[in-house]
Structure formats: C-alpha cells, structure tokens
Write a protein that holds these residues in place. Structure first.
Motif, PDB file in Angstrom:
ATOM      1  N   LYS A   1      64.281 -28.298  21.512  1.00  0.00           N
ATOM      2  CA  LYS A   1      63.534 -27.437  20.596  1.00  0.00           C
ATOM      3  C   LYS A   1      63.821 -25.968  20.883  1.00  0.00           C
ATOM      4  CE  LYS A   1      59.400 -28.420  19.390  1.00  0.00           C
ATOM      5  NZ  LYS A   1      57.977 -28.653  19.340  1.00  0.00           N
ATOM      6  N   SER A   2      63.632 -25.154  19.865  1.00  0.00           N
ATOM      7  CA  SER A   2      63.803 -23.714  20.062  1.00  0.00           C
ATOM      8  C   SER A   2      62.559 -23.141  20.739  1.00  0.00           C
ATOM      9  CB  SER A   2      64.036 -23.030  18.719  1.00  0.00           C
ATOM     10  OG  SER A   2      62.906 -23.195  17.894  1.00  0.00           O
TER      11      SER A   2
ATOM     12  N   VAL B   1      52.191 -18.950  24.695  1.00  0.00           N
ATOM     13  CA  VAL B   1      53.425 -18.725  25.439  1.00  0.00           C
ATOM     14  C   VAL B   1      53.717 -19.901  26.374  1.00  0.00           C
ATOM     15  CG1 VAL B   1      54.562 -17.234  27.126  1.00  0.00           C
ATOM     16  CG2 VAL B   1      53.269 -16.214  25.259  1.00  0.00           C
ATOM     17  N   CYS B   2      52.750 -20.315  27.156  1.00  0.00           N
ATOM     18  CA  CYS B   2      52.956 -21.441  28.081  1.00  0.00           C
ATOM     19  C   CYS B   2      53.252 -22.726  27.316  1.00  0.00           C
ATOM     20  CB  CYS B   2      51.743 -21.635  28.985  1.00  0.00           C
ATOM     21  SG  CYS B   2      51.528 -20.327  30.199  1.00  0.00           S
ATOM     22  N   ALA B   3      52.580 -22.939  26.210  1.00  0.00           N
ATOM     23  CA  ALA B   3      52.824 -24.136  25.400  1.00  0.00           C
ATOM     24  C   ALA B   3      54.230 -24.109  24.819  1.00  0.00           C
ATOM     25  CB  ALA B   3      51.788 -24.238  24.286  1.00  0.00           C
ATOM     26  N   GLY B   4      54.682 -22.948  24.380  1.00  0.00           N
ATOM     27  CA  GLY B   4      56.038 -22.824  23.839  1.00  0.00           C
ATOM     28  C   GLY B   4      57.095 -23.080  24.890  1.00  0.00           C
ATOM     29  N   ILE B   5      56.880 -22.559  26.097  1.00  0.00           N
ATOM     30  CA  ILE B   5      57.823 -22.787  27.196  1.00  0.00           C
ATOM     31  C   ILE B   5      57.837 -24.266  27.563  1.00  0.00           C
ATOM     32  CG2 ILE B   5      58.248 -22.323  29.634  1.00  0.00           C
ATOM     33  CD1 ILE B   5      57.199 -19.457  29.088  1.00  0.00           C
ATOM     34  N   ALA B   6      56.667 -24.887  27.642  1.00  0.00           N
ATOM     35  CA  ALA B   6      56.578 -26.311  27.984  1.00  0.00           C
ATOM     36  C   ALA B   6      57.278 -27.167  26.935  1.00  0.00           C
ATOM     37  CB  ALA B   6      55.121 -26.726  28.125  1.00  0.00           C
ATOM     38  N   ASP B   7      57.063 -26.866  25.671  1.00  0.00           N
ATOM     39  CA  ASP B   7      57.701 -27.635  24.606  1.00  0.00           C
ATOM     40  C   ASP B   7      59.222 -27.476  24.657  1.00  0.00           C
ATOM     41  OD1 ASP B   7      55.201 -28.398  23.796  1.00  0.00           O
ATOM     42  OD2 ASP B   7      55.146 -27.085  22.041  1.00  0.00           O
ATOM     43  N   ARG B   8      59.692 -26.285  24.923  1.00  0.00           N
ATOM     44  CA  ARG B   8      61.132 -26.018  24.996  1.00  0.00           C
ATOM     45  C   ARG B   8      61.784 -26.793  26.129  1.00  0.00           C
ATOM     46  NH1 ARG B   8      66.145 -25.295  24.593  1.00  0.00           N
ATOM     47  NH2 ARG B   8      67.124 -23.275  24.787  1.00  0.00           N
TER      48      ARG B   8
END
Length: 64
Positions: A2-3, A16-23
């Motif tokens: 994922k991007s 931010v933490c959720a985006g990093i975890a998903d990536r």
C-alpha cells in the motif's frame, strides 16, 4: 504494498501511526505503542510526527 497515506477510519490523533502500520503491514497497536515508548526519550519525534501529519496525504486524496 500500500502507499503511505493516513486512513480515513481508525485514526486516533491524525492517522500517522495507522498509515505507517498499514504501509508496512504491521499492527496499528504495535506501531502506536512503539511511538509512545520512543516519545518518552528526548529527540525530534514530535517534530517528525507533525511533519508527517502535514506531508502524508489523507487516504483517497492524491497530491497534485
């Protein structure tokens, strides 16, 4: 893979933490716990968080 983007759902503060975890494919809880533990030490972590909040696009939005 994922991007890097802040998700629209599941945010606690800015996503931010959720985006990093998903990536990275990691648990959101794990990334948040690590961030909290690292934020207890002196350093520029809060500045990095704010910069990522500003620079990371929100999910579903594209930068032009």
């Amino acid at each position: 893979m994922k991007s890097l983007a802040r998700p629209r759902s599941g945010r606690l503060l800015a996503g931010v933490c959720a985006g990093i975890a998903d990536r990275l494919g990691w648990s959101r809880f794990l990334v948040r716990v690590v961030w909290v533990l690292l934020s207890l030490f002196p350093g520029p972590l809060w500045i990095a968080y704010v910069l990522l909040w500003i620079l990371m696009p929100s999910e579903g939005r594209r930068r032009r």
